[in-house]
Design an enzyme around this catalytic site. Sequence first.
Site, PDB file in Angstrom:
ATOM      1  N   SER A  92      -2.068 -34.346  12.128  1.00  0.00           N
ATOM      2  CA  SER A  92      -1.274 -35.506  11.734  1.00  0.00           C
ATOM      3  C   SER A  92       0.197 -35.244  12.042  1.00  0.00           C
ATOM      4  CB  SER A  92      -1.534 -35.839  10.262  1.00  0.00           C
ATOM      5  OG  SER A  92      -1.105 -37.134   9.941  1.00  0.00           O
ATOM      6  N   ASP A 240     -11.083 -42.645  12.554  1.00  0.00           N
ATOM      7  CA  ASP A 240      -9.806 -42.401  11.885  1.00  0.00           C
ATOM      8  C   ASP A 240      -9.192 -43.735  11.461  1.00  0.00           C
ATOM      9  OD1 ASP A 240      -7.101 -41.801  11.208  1.00  0.00           O
ATOM     10  OD2 ASP A 240      -7.140 -40.049  12.514  1.00  0.00           O
ATOM     11  N   HIS A 268      -9.535 -39.325   8.935  1.00  0.00           N
ATOM     12  CA  HIS A 268      -8.223 -38.670   8.960  1.00  0.00           C
ATOM     13  C   HIS A 268      -8.167 -37.628   7.847  1.00  0.00           C
ATOM     14  CE1 HIS A 268      -4.078 -38.801  10.564  1.00  0.00           C
ATOM     15  NE2 HIS A 268      -3.719 -38.410   9.347  1.00  0.00           N
TER      16      HIS A 268
END
Length: 288
Positions: A92, A240, A268
């Site tokens: 991320s 995601d 995610h």
Amino acid sequence: MRLRTERVGSPDDPAVLLVMGTAAPGIGWPDELVDVLVAGGRQVIRYDHRDTGRSTCVDFATHPYALADLAADATAVLDGHGAAAAHVVGASLGGAIAQWLAVHRPERVLTLTAMMTGPMGHSPGPAWARALAGQAPDPDDLPPPAARFLAHLAHRATLPQGTRDAYVAANVETWRVLNGDALPFDEPAARRFVETSFDLTGNHAAALNHDLAGRAMTEDRLAPLSTIEAPTLVLHGTEDPLRPLAHGRALAEGIPGSRFRPIPGMGHTLFSPGLPQRIGEFIRERIA
């Protein structure tokens, strides 16, 4: 400023630096993933970003920082452990930090693994704003978060979070939504992470500074990814809900010779039974 770090494995082995995402301390990298890498003959270094865990919290209004500063923290961690270079793995926001290092500090990056992220020079903020306002997307936008995730954020903003129990409940639910429905959600693991994260720091609001730093589109973030020479692996979940698959594909397309590996069903998060080991094996295979 002080950064809490942890090294697992022999200092004589090649280093893997794990860089967590927004508002997450180093324990966001599960032990199961770390163990796979250590068993493959690597020392693994994970650390708490500034404003998370037991690292220093910053007065952002007085001392604002950006992605370059978070990248400087990462190199400081390597320096502290005597590692001239490392296999850098970022998730991320950590994936954007890892890209920054590969572009601007290539001598510190043996290989690059970026997961759950997009190109560091692309801010998803405007696309999110348009989606929240019900406006048509801009042709240059990468896809905004899934409608379910945006609805969750709107609902969460109405919830009280003044107590530990309320904080834990809200964050566990966020991780459930981020996990998606394709893979089982490991709620006990997510709850342990949220509870431990809460207990590690005395300033839970400080982690929100990462959002401000992540949105600051400074000139250094616009450097072309085509200059990256480190062997690169891009891992991205097909489900995601925060950064849809197109974000990972765009990142891989920007780095010559990179390998793009979609992970079926992954959202995610790493909070799904067996997923940390699988991701660890993919990383170990790339850095062998």
